[in-house]
Design a protein around this motif. Structure first.
Motif, mmCIF file in Angstrom:
data_model
loop_
_atom_site.group_PDB
_atom_site.id
_atom_site.type_symbol
_atom_site.label_atom_id
_atom_site.label_comp_id
_atom_site.label_asym_id
_atom_site.label_seq_id
_atom_site.Cartn_x
_atom_site.Cartn_y
_atom_site.Cartn_z
ATOM 1 N N GLU A 226 40.493 97.683 -58.753
ATOM 2 C CA GLU A 226 40.874 97.026 -60.018
ATOM 3 C C GLU A 226 40.637 95.529 -59.856
ATOM 4 O O GLU A 226 41.189 94.902 -58.952
ATOM 5 N N TYR A 227 39.793 94.984 -60.731
ATOM 6 C CA TYR A 227 39.533 93.545 -60.717
ATOM 7 C C TYR A 227 40.592 92.884 -61.578
ATOM 8 O O TYR A 227 40.827 93.299 -62.716
ATOM 9 N N ARG A 228 41.232 91.877 -61.035
ATOM 10 C CA ARG A 228 42.363 91.238 -61.692
ATOM 11 C C ARG A 228 42.276 89.728 -61.572
ATOM 12 O O ARG A 228 41.491 89.205 -60.797
ATOM 13 N N GLY A 229 43.126 89.062 -62.285
ATOM 14 C CA GLY A 229 43.244 87.612 -62.122
ATOM 15 C C GLY A 229 42.583 86.845 -63.242
ATOM 16 O O GLY A 229 41.877 87.400 -64.095
ATOM 17 N N GLU A 230 42.840 85.558 -63.207
ATOM 18 C CA GLU A 230 42.426 84.666 -64.297
ATOM 19 C C GLU A 230 40.926 84.740 -64.597
ATOM 20 O O GLU A 230 40.498 84.864 -65.744
ATOM 21 N N ALA A 231 40.108 84.677 -63.553
ATOM 22 C CA ALA A 231 38.660 84.629 -63.773
ATOM 23 C C ALA A 231 38.159 85.929 -64.401
ATOM 24 O O ALA A 231 37.169 85.936 -65.143
ATOM 25 N N ILE A 232 38.838 87.034 -64.118
ATOM 26 C CA ILE A 232 38.441 88.325 -64.696
ATOM 27 C C ILE A 232 38.848 88.369 -66.173
ATOM 28 O O ILE A 232 38.084 88.765 -67.047
ATOM 29 N N ARG A 233 40.079 87.918 -66.447
ATOM 30 C CA ARG A 233 40.556 87.923 -67.843
ATOM 31 C C ARG A 233 39.684 87.027 -68.728
ATOM 32 O O ARG A 233 39.475 87.309 -69.897
ATOM 33 N N ASP A 234 39.145 85.981 -68.124
ATOM 34 C CA ASP A 234 38.314 85.048 -68.895
ATOM 35 C C ASP A 234 36.921 85.601 -69.214
ATOM 36 O O ASP A 234 36.204 85.036 -70.037
ATOM 37 N N LEU A 235 36.520 86.662 -68.537
ATOM 38 C CA LEU A 235 35.165 87.182 -68.750
ATOM 39 C C LEU A 235 35.063 87.890 -70.099
ATOM 40 O O LEU A 235 36.014 88.518 -70.569
ATOM 41 N N SER A 236 33.877 87.831 -70.685
ATOM 42 C CA SER A 236 33.581 88.616 -71.885
ATOM 43 C C SER A 236 33.469 90.083 -71.470
ATOM 44 O O SER A 236 33.413 90.402 -70.278
ATOM 45 N N MET A 237 33.397 90.996 -72.435
ATOM 46 C CA MET A 237 33.207 92.413 -72.098
ATOM 47 C C MET A 237 31.898 92.594 -71.339
ATOM 48 O O MET A 237 31.797 93.413 -70.432
ATOM 49 N N GLU A 238 30.878 91.852 -71.727
ATOM 50 C CA GLU A 238 29.584 92.016 -71.070
ATOM 51 C C GLU A 238 29.674 91.580 -69.611
ATOM 52 O O GLU A 238 29.162 92.247 -68.715
ATOM 53 N N GLY A 239 30.360 90.466 -69.363
ATOM 54 C CA GLY A 239 30.557 90.005 -67.988
ATOM 55 C C GLY A 239 31.373 91.007 -67.185
ATOM 56 O O GLY A 239 31.089 91.278 -66.015
ATOM 57 N N ARG A 240 32.383 91.586 -67.822
ATOM 58 C CA ARG A 240 33.216 92.576 -67.132
ATOM 59 C C ARG A 240 32.383 93.800 -66.753
ATOM 60 O O ARG A 240 32.573 94.401 -65.696
ATOM 61 N N MET A 241 31.468 94.174 -67.653
ATOM 62 C CA MET A 241 30.603 95.315 -67.340
ATOM 63 C C MET A 241 29.697 94.999 -66.151
ATOM 64 O O MET A 241 29.449 95.853 -65.306
ATOM 65 N N THR A 242 29.213 93.767 -66.070
ATOM 66 C CA THR A 242 28.377 93.372 -64.935
ATOM 67 C C THR A 242 29.163 93.515 -63.635
ATOM 68 O O THR A 242 28.645 94.029 -62.632
ATOM 69 N N VAL A 243 30.401 93.081 -63.648
ATOM 70 C CA VAL A 243 31.235 93.152 -62.443
ATOM 71 C C VAL A 243 31.498 94.608 -62.057
ATOM 72 O O VAL A 243 31.243 95.030 -60.927
ATOM 73 N N CYS A 244 31.992 95.398 -63.017
ATOM 74 C CA CYS A 244 32.329 96.796 -62.702
ATOM 75 C C CYS A 244 31.089 97.593 -62.310
ATOM 76 O O CYS A 244 31.146 98.465 -61.441
ATOM 77 N N ASN A 245 29.964 97.279 -62.926
ATOM 78 C CA ASN A 245 28.705 97.955 -62.635
ATOM 79 C C ASN A 245 28.403 97.986 -61.143
ATOM 80 O O ASN A 245 27.995 98.995 -60.589
ATOM 81 N N MET A 246 28.631 96.837 -60.482
ATOM 82 C CA MET A 246 28.236 96.739 -59.072
ATOM 83 C C MET A 246 29.348 97.141 -58.099
ATOM 84 O O MET A 246 29.191 96.981 -56.886
#
Ligand code: SF4
Lengths: 195, 458
Positions: free
Chosen positions: B200-220
């Protein structure tokens, strides 16, 4: 699926870490729609190198692969398992496996055996010292044996039972069709369908 | 004791639990593509079984498809795509074929249609299914035997993985993207670091990401070995979903949102493993080796094998990549730049590329491949394709393309790429090809200079 109880055969040491499934079977081989013929694609790029260990005639006919850590990382392609089996491997030993590869192996009856890194290295060294050495992968006893040495490995009871019996997962699940139906009846109405 | 997000979603989907057996999990959405499904459908036919829930299944053509208009030239690829069409028709599964406005990379179309929603279980015969975890769904890749199992039963037997929190504190500095963050995370924990875990990715920098950015993170997530990656749903998630074709509406929307809001890790929940990262010190990040964990900040030099955690692997990687330790990354020349894939083939990624390319010219072969036909249409509506073409880049049709080179888009032996995809494995983009993983912005800047470059240095 093929049942796996115990298997004795010669082994081949693959001294590489992070053997990803793109190396085990490159993408061009994934275009086939059948389940056979993948042995030719096994480690296709690496086998072009005459010095690659699988090309060494002393390991011809080996049926157990002993690899460095993180074997089968990357892509979910079950073709990697088919390629290893069709080439003649019955078991793979490594200190760590990619999760999906390990799952796929146990669905097909290729036994993934996790041993500590030092034990894997000792086994590799023993094979290199005597390529004719016989290695036994004993699922019933949860043990690998070679040249007077032995090492136990862990595998959960359920997977072990399925492998020992060669049971088809789908058949097992279909016995619980009523549970599935009951669950479905209670699903939230807002959940999407693709229609 | 409280529960983690992953535990909540898992428990919600347990159809049957028995001592000494894996849980039987219900699957809410099954995504299918042409490569990992043919043998599964054959298995069904052989056993005389049906697809239990074609209405929870969706198929697309992505891995093999050419990205130039016209039929598939390779007869083997063509046969595979035709097999999917035949299977979809026979078993009554919705399919988005080449040329259809809904076609695209499997992990791009699910979210785009609003089919991927918080709290769902999503599977696909593809390891990057982890992408869908960006919505707070439990999403993971499966092999062909499991594809057949889901088709036949809409369930999967599975043991619950352990849980890992990746806490990303601070804010990402200007010009540092979701891709740089996930590359830095993988370099830190290694390609096996997440094995056996749901992250589970958590924290301020994660909350600040757009959905597209979040998908990039979870993708990898899978490149760190994790079974799945998840991010708790929040207003950003709801905002993205609202109004999409398959998202709930009216009263159902309100009920869904209320439930979705409960999908967060309880304050007193305990993770099996916790990793901490400070986002504020990150900078553009690239890979130099042949696995995604072999990466460093772009402003650094290639490390000496002895300084890495696996010196033998590092030396092998350098030999394959034709590189030597001590070389500054920014001196590495690239022949080809690839923008696309389920990691970075969405509209936001293309906007980032256009921002860099506007008014500039590329000096390396540059392929820009939208992740879906919808992304393509959206990009064209904004005129991004004009920017790409004016810069001398190639604007293509949707598909996986050079991410894995199953279609004609490949690297030649020895050719080097800067690629926004997710795997730098040996030969991934074509036999003998050498891949550096980068963010869309770095890809664009590298296309301009012909060497690995940060946009700030243009
Ligand atoms: S874009 Fe690449 S990683 Fe994503 S599904 Fe296609 S081939 Fe796999």
């Amino acid at each position: 699926m093929d049942a796996f109880t115990t298997h004795t055969g010669r082994a081949v040491p693959l001294r590489r870490s992070n053997v990803d499934t793109d190396q085990i079977i490159p993408a061009v081989w994934l275009k086939q729609v059948s389940r056979t013929g993948f042995e030719k694609g096994l480690f296709a790029a690496w086998r072009e190198d005459p010095a690659f260990v699988l090309n060494d005639p002393v390991y011809e006919g080996a049926s157990i692969l002993v690899s460095g850590p993180d074997f089968g990382t990357g892509s979910s392609r079950e073709h990697a398992v088919w390629a290893l089996q069709q080439y003649g491997f019955r078991a793979v030993i490594a200190a760590r496996f990619g999760d999906i590869f390990r799952n796929n192996s146990t669905k097909m009856g290729l036994l993934p055996i996790v041993l500590p890194a030092e034990t894997v290295e000792a086994l590799q060294a023993a094979i290199e010292a005597d390529p004719a050495i016989e290695v036994t992968a004993d699922l019933a006893a949860r043990e690998v044996r070679w040249g007077g040495e032995s090492a136990g490995f862990e595998i959960d009871d359920y997977t072990r039972w399925r492998l020992l019996e060669g049971l088809d997962d789908i058949g097992l699940t279909l016995r619980h069709a009523d549970d599935v139906q009951a669950y479905e009846n209670g699903r939230q109405r807002w959940l999407p369908t693709t229609v | 004791m409280g529960r983690t997000l992953a535990e909540k979603v898992w428990e919600q989907h347990v159809v049957r639990r028995a001592d000494g057996e894996p849980d039987l999990l219900y699957i809410d959405l099954h995504l299918i593509h042409e490569v990992t499904s043919p043998q599964a459908f054959d298995g069904l036919r052989l056993a005389g079984r049906k697809v239990r829930r074609p209405d929870l299944t969706i198929a697309t053509e992505d891995h093999n498809v050419p990205t130039v208009l016209g039929p598939i030239a390779d007869p083997v690829s063509k046969a595979q795509v035709e097999t999917l069409r035949k299977n979809a028709a026979e078993f009554g599964i919705r399919l988005h074929p080449m040329g259809d406005p809904g076609q695209g990379v499997v992990h791009i179309i699910g979210p785009q249609f609003g089919l991927t929603q918080p709290g769902m279980t999503v599977v696909c015969g593809d390891s990057h299914t982890s992408t869908h975890g960006a919505f707070g769904a439990l999403a993971f890749g499966i092999g062909t035997s499991e594809v057949e199992h889901v088709l036949a039963t809409q369930t999967l037997p599975a043991y619950r993985p352990k849980t890992m929190a990746i806490e990303v504190s601070g804010e990402l500095p200007f010009g540092v993207t979701a891709k740089d963050l996930i590359l830095a995370i993988i370099a830190k924990i290694g390609t096996g670091g997440g094995q056996g875990h749901i992250v589970e990715y958590r924290g301020e920098a994660i909350r600040d990401l757009s959905m597209e950015g979040r998908m990039t993170v979870c993708n990898m997530s899978i490149e760190a070995g994790a079974r799945a990656g998840m991010i708790a749903p929040d207003e950003t998630t709801f905002e993205y979903l609202k109004g999409r074709r398959h998202a709930p509406s009216g009263e159902a929307w309100d009920a869904a949102v209320e439930y979705w809001k409960s999908l967060r890790t309880d304050d007193d929940a305990v993770f099996d493993t916790v990793v901490e990262i400070d986002a504020s010190v990150l900078s553009p990040f690239v890979t130099w080796g042949t696995n995604p964990g072999q990466g460093v900040p772009l402003r650094d030099a290639i490390p000496a094998p002895g300084e890495t955690s696996d010196p033998a692997a590092a030396q092998r990687a350098l030999d394959y990549m034709g590189l030597s330790a001590g070389t500054p990354l920014t001196e590495i020349q690239v022949d080809t730049v690839f923008v696309g894939s389920c990691t970075n083939g969405r509209l936001e990624d293309l906007r980032a590329v256009a921002e860099v390319l506007r008014g500039r010219t590329v000096t390396a072969r540059t392929l820009i491949v939208p992740g879906s036909m919808q992304v393509k249409a959206d990009a064209e509506a904004e005129g991004l394709h004009e920017v790409f073409k004016a810069a001398g880049a190639e604007w293509r049709e949707a598909g996986c393309s050079m991410c894995l080179g199953m279609n004609p888009d490949t690297l030649a032996p020895g050719e080097r790429s800067a690629s926004t995809s997710n795997r730098n494995f040996e030969g991934r983009q074509g036999k003998g090809g050498r891949t550096h993983l980068v963010s869309p912005a770095v890809a664009a800047a590298s296309a301009v200079t012909g060497r690995l470059t940060a946009p700030a240095d243009l």
